[in-house]
Design an enzyme around this catalytic site. Sequence first.
Site, PDB file in Angstrom:
ATOM      1  N   CYS A  20       0.457 126.000 -14.618  1.00 39.68           N
ATOM      2  CA  CYS A  20       1.772 126.512 -14.950  1.00 39.68           C
ATOM      3  C   CYS A  20       2.636 125.467 -15.640  1.00 39.68           C
ATOM      4  O   CYS A  20       3.411 125.782 -16.528  1.00 39.68           O
ATOM      5  CB  CYS A  20       2.458 126.987 -13.659  1.00 39.68           C
TER       6      CYS A  20
ATOM      7  N   GLY B 203       6.250 129.002  -5.835  1.00 41.61           N
ATOM      8  CA  GLY B 203       5.252 128.434  -6.741  1.00 41.61           C
ATOM      9  C   GLY B 203       5.473 128.884  -8.166  1.00 41.61           C
ATOM     10  O   GLY B 203       6.566 129.317  -8.539  1.00 41.61           O
ATOM     11  N   CYS B 204       4.443 128.808  -8.979  1.00 41.50           N
ATOM     12  CA  CYS B 204       4.540 129.171 -10.393  1.00 41.50           C
ATOM     13  C   CYS B 204       5.126 130.565 -10.550  1.00 41.50           C
ATOM     14  O   CYS B 204       4.637 131.524  -9.957  1.00 41.50           O
ATOM     15  CB  CYS B 204       3.160 129.107 -11.042  1.00 41.50           C
ATOM     16  N   PHE B 205       6.164 130.674 -11.370  1.00 37.37           N
ATOM     17  CA  PHE B 205       6.842 131.969 -11.468  1.00 37.37           C
ATOM     18  C   PHE B 205       6.058 133.013 -12.246  1.00 37.37           C
ATOM     19  O   PHE B 205       6.421 134.188 -12.256  1.00 37.37           O
ATOM     20  CB  PHE B 205       8.264 131.837 -12.017  1.00 37.37           C
TER      21      PHE B 205
END
Length: 226
Positions: free
Chosen positions: A17, A47-49
Amino acid sequence: MKRTILYIALVVAFFGCANGQSKTGDYAPAKLPAVKPGEAVATFAGGCFWAMSESMSELRGVNQVISGFAGGSTKNPTYDDVCTKTTGHAETVQVYYDPKVISYEKLAEAFFYAHNPTELNYQGPDQGDDYRSAVFYRTPEEKAILLTLVKTINASKHYNAPIVTQVVPFTVFYPAENYHQGYYKLHINDQSGEFNAGYLRAVSEPKVLKMRAAEKAQLKPEFQKM
């Protein structure tokens, strides 16, 4: 075998990401939508969007999800700024939803199943406090719901470790660049190698699938069959 696993993990992390900028994407920040009459807003960091945005958008009653940043001190941060891990911000999603269709409690429950809330300042290969788990509540009622959910999920032993999600008051949300919006849906099947489809399949997709399995009754009809 361990060396092979380590190599794979490093490759995934490198193309993860934090390295997901699109060569052809729009680098202007997205515009926040106006809140519609009867609509409510919730803000989550998990976490990673890319994965979190897709997970939340698949829930019935959710009208729109914007990827962005919250929890830090830097005003109007860019994605590059947040990746330096000096802004204090976490990758975050802002969810615009109809509370007559889905409650805040069900939305928050889906959030806890859409990532691993027991991992402190990381999610899988994504390392740093910009990937921390956090919920930004707007009312005392939302805070109470979140704290009760944490106790309930911990007691259920769904996870092997206690939840470490930050439950903190909402202050401000900054939208990320346009190319991050709907990134998972746009690029999960990309074959060009330009848009991190490998990362999406290895890291993001398992989170989305985990949420679908846990919250099947809350999914929009098109996702209940997947």
